[in-house]
Design a protein around this motif. Structure first.
Motif, mmCIF file in Angstrom:
data_model
loop_
_atom_site.group_PDB
_atom_site.id
_atom_site.type_symbol
_atom_site.label_atom_id
_atom_site.label_comp_id
_atom_site.label_asym_id
_atom_site.label_seq_id
_atom_site.Cartn_x
_atom_site.Cartn_y
_atom_site.Cartn_z
ATOM 1 N N VAL A 197 0.882 -1.174 0.000
ATOM 2 C CA VAL A 197 0.000 0.000 0.000
ATOM 3 C C VAL A 197 0.916 1.219 0.000
ATOM 4 N N SER A 198 0.884 1.980 -1.088
ATOM 5 C CA SER A 198 1.774 3.129 -1.228
ATOM 6 C C SER A 198 1.555 4.117 -0.085
ATOM 7 N N GLY A 199 2.640 4.602 0.470
ATOM 8 C CA GLY A 199 2.557 5.587 1.549
ATOM 9 C C GLY A 199 2.562 4.960 2.932
ATOM 10 N N ASN A 200 2.420 3.633 3.009
ATOM 11 C CA ASN A 200 2.494 2.957 4.310
ATOM 12 C C ASN A 200 3.930 2.942 4.820
ATOM 13 N N PRO A 201 4.124 2.835 6.147
ATOM 14 C CA PRO A 201 5.489 2.718 6.656
ATOM 15 C C PRO A 201 6.183 1.505 6.051
ATOM 16 N N GLY A 202 7.477 1.621 5.852
ATOM 17 C CA GLY A 202 8.232 0.487 5.298
ATOM 18 C C GLY A 202 9.447 0.968 4.539
ATOM 19 N N LEU A 203 10.026 0.067 3.781
ATOM 20 C CA LEU A 203 11.231 0.364 3.009
ATOM 21 C C LEU A 203 10.853 0.693 1.571
ATOM 22 N N TYR A 204 11.502 1.723 1.034
ATOM 23 C CA TYR A 204 11.211 2.157 -0.341
ATOM 24 C C TYR A 204 12.504 2.192 -1.150
ATOM 25 N N GLN A 205 12.341 2.051 -2.478
ATOM 26 C CA GLN A 205 13.491 2.142 -3.369
ATOM 27 C C GLN A 205 13.059 2.862 -4.648
ATOM 28 N N VAL A 206 13.989 3.647 -5.191
ATOM 29 C CA VAL A 206 13.714 4.363 -6.445
ATOM 30 C C VAL A 206 14.246 3.504 -7.592
ATOM 31 N N SER A 207 13.387 3.191 -8.549
ATOM 32 C CA SER A 207 13.794 2.306 -9.653
ATOM 33 C C SER A 207 14.721 3.053 -10.603
ATOM 34 N N ARG A 208 15.298 2.309 -11.544
ATOM 35 C CA ARG A 208 16.170 2.909 -12.565
ATOM 36 C C ARG A 208 15.419 3.941 -13.389
ATOM 37 N N GLU A 209 14.099 3.746 -13.519
ATOM 38 C CA GLU A 209 13.260 4.673 -14.309
ATOM 39 C C GLU A 209 12.789 5.854 -13.454
ATOM 40 N N GLY A 210 13.112 5.841 -12.163
ATOM 41 C CA GLY A 210 12.747 6.966 -11.302
ATOM 42 C C GLY A 210 11.455 6.769 -10.534
ATOM 43 N N ASP A 211 10.818 5.601 -10.660
ATOM 44 C CA ASP A 211 9.584 5.347 -9.901
ATOM 45 C C ASP A 211 9.938 4.938 -8.469
ATOM 46 N N VAL A 212 9.085 5.368 -7.544
ATOM 47 C CA VAL A 212 9.265 4.923 -6.156
ATOM 48 C C VAL A 212 8.432 3.658 -5.967
ATOM 49 N N ARG A 213 9.059 2.627 -5.394
ATOM 50 C CA ARG A 213 8.353 1.352 -5.200
ATOM 51 C C ARG A 213 8.706 0.808 -3.819
ATOM 52 N N ARG A 214 7.915 -0.139 -3.357
ATOM 53 C CA ARG A 214 8.302 -0.801 -2.108
ATOM 54 C C ARG A 214 9.621 -1.522 -2.346
ATOM 55 N N ASP A 215 10.491 -1.455 -1.347
ATOM 56 C CA ASP A 215 11.789 -2.110 -1.480
ATOM 57 C C ASP A 215 11.662 -3.559 -1.010
ATOM 58 N N ASP A 216 11.473 -4.456 -1.954
ATOM 59 C CA ASP A 216 11.392 -5.892 -1.613
ATOM 60 C C ASP A 216 12.775 -6.536 -1.593
ATOM 61 N N VAL A 217 13.812 -5.718 -1.702
ATOM 62 C CA VAL A 217 15.206 -6.181 -1.608
ATOM 63 C C VAL A 217 15.448 -7.343 -2.587
ATOM 64 N N MET A 218 15.068 -7.094 -3.838
ATOM 65 C CA MET A 218 15.231 -8.128 -4.869
ATOM 66 C C MET A 218 16.710 -8.398 -5.160
ATOM 67 N N ASP A 219 17.594 -7.491 -4.687
ATOM 68 C CA ASP A 219 19.029 -7.703 -4.901
ATOM 69 C C ASP A 219 19.622 -8.734 -3.945
ATOM 70 N N GLU A 220 18.843 -9.179 -2.966
ATOM 71 C CA GLU A 220 19.433 -10.079 -1.952
ATOM 72 C C GLU A 220 19.862 -11.426 -2.537
ATOM 73 N N MET A 221 21.071 -11.837 -2.175
ATOM 74 C CA MET A 221 21.554 -13.173 -2.563
ATOM 75 C C MET A 221 22.271 -13.811 -1.379
ATOM 76 N N GLY A 222 22.290 -15.121 -1.383
ATOM 77 C CA GLY A 222 23.004 -15.867 -0.353
ATOM 78 C C GLY A 222 24.316 -16.397 -0.908
ATOM 79 N N LEU A 223 25.059 -17.102 -0.062
ATOM 80 C CA LEU A 223 26.310 -17.736 -0.486
ATOM 81 C C LEU A 223 26.206 -19.226 -0.154
ATOM 82 N N VAL A 224 26.626 -20.062 -1.088
ATOM 83 C CA VAL A 224 26.516 -21.518 -0.899
ATOM 84 C C VAL A 224 27.882 -22.147 -1.107
ATOM 85 N N ILE A 225 28.230 -23.067 -0.211
ATOM 86 C CA ILE A 225 29.484 -23.817 -0.370
ATOM 87 C C ILE A 225 29.117 -25.298 -0.465
ATOM 88 N N ASP A 226 29.570 -25.931 -1.536
ATOM 89 C CA ASP A 226 29.308 -27.356 -1.773
ATOM 90 C C ASP A 226 30.544 -28.136 -1.327
#
Ligand code: FE2
Length: 326
Positions: A197-226
């Motif tokens: 819901v836009s304007g609700n408390p939370g984390l926000y991120q500005v897209s490459r196109e300049g739009d403000v969106r909820r920050d779902d942290v799509m950049d997150e990655m883990g590390l795996v050792i086999d």
């Protein structure tokens, strides 16, 4: 795909220090690993400097195969000063690090990058996601808005400090069985956040196109050792993508191998996180047959309380060293 013969993981930065934790063999008696702690002797003995804790995370991963070793720093803590202090305490030479991987563009994970690169004194690859540098801010429940808190993680700034940004949405091979997960598919129902819901408390991120969106942290990655004859060791930064989703992503990369251990931030520590999510996460880790579970950083006291007494649970602390494999 290469496997490591063995891996040693040292907790360089974490929210807690605890000198009373004992060394131990595997909680499940599998005999393939041991856990040592920076304990009372090291804290009290004046030959040593005590390590420090802060709200952040950093692991040193040393993966070995034959005579070869690759050293990966997964996240670098919040301030840089604690990472630098603890590297000195644990005798880790910053210039010996082969790769840095940053789980996502939040300050408690990338904050130490410039200090680390200064200490390393040579150009070191820094693996992260393309979107990690897009501007982020927080809107608080009382209406206050934070400043943009990831401006120090600009890729030009990393280059200037001596790093070499390596940007990828896909898994990156860092050598001898060590890989990033790349972008994590969000498919576990209870790990998907409620509708935006836009304007609700939370984390926000500005897209490459300049739009403000909820920050779902799509950049997150883990590390795996086999690790050969052991299985997968999975590290999470904050697990904004969900710790279960992170494990499923690791399985997608490596196939259906045993999950020997999961450690890192489980992102269950917000008071507003439903208790049900703590329970569903722990149930899912059991269903996935995770042998050792070490919730850290942002996992929250309820997660520790829920797992306490479980033979798979390992309490985290700065200076914990885990070794897997032969
Ligand atoms: Fe975090």
């Amino acid at each position: 795909m290469f496997q490591a013969d063995s891996v040693t993981i040292t907790v360089l930065v974490e929210n807690q220090v605890d000198m009373l934790l004992p060394d131990q063999d595997s909680p499940v008696d599998s005999g393939d690993h041991c856990v040592s702690r920076w304990g009372l002797i090291e804290h009290f003995d004046n030959k040593h400097i005590p390590p420090q804790a802060e709200n952040g995370i950093s692991f040193l991963v040393e993966a070995r195969r034959d005579r070869h070793v690759t050293k990966v720093l997964f996240d670098v803590g919040l301030t840089g000063s604690v990472l630098a202090h603890n590297m000195n305490v644990f005798g880790v030479d910053p210039s010996s690090i082969d790769h840095v991987a940053i789980s996502h563009g939040h300050p408690d994970h990338f904050g130490g990058i410039h200090k680390f690169l200064e200490l390393a004194g040579r150009r070191i690859p820094v693996a992260t996601h393309h979107d990690a540098e897009l501007p982020r801010y927080a809107l608080m429940g009382d209406g206050r808005m934070s400043s943009v808190y990831n401006s120090a993680f600009g890729f030009d700034a990393i280059e200037e400090s001596g790093g070499r940004p390596v940007l990828s949405r896909d898994p990156l091979d860092l050598g001898w069985g060590v890989r990033t997960t790349g972008e994590i598919e969000r498919k576990t129902a209870f790990e998907v956040p409620p509708p935006f819901v836009s304007g609700n408390p939370g984390l926000y991120q500005v897209s490459r196109e300049g739009d403000v969106r909820r920050d779902d942290v799509m950049d997150e990655m883990g590390l795996v050792i086999d690790v050969k004859d052991v299985g997968l060791i999975i590290l999470t930064g904050c697990a904004h993508a969900g710790v279960v989703n992170t494990i499923l992503q690791a399985k997608k990369i490596y196939g259906d191998k045993p999950i020997r251990a999961v450690m890192g931030g489980f992102h269950l520590g917000f008071p507003t996180t439903p208790q049900q999510n703590v329970e569903l996460t722990v149930d899912a880790l059991r269903d996935l047959d995770v042998e050792t579970i070490m919730p850290m950083h942002c996992s929250g006291m309820r997660t520790h309380a829920h797992l306490h007494g479980d033979k798979r649970y390992l309490q985290p602390a700065v200076g914990t060293v885990l070794h897997f494999g032969k």
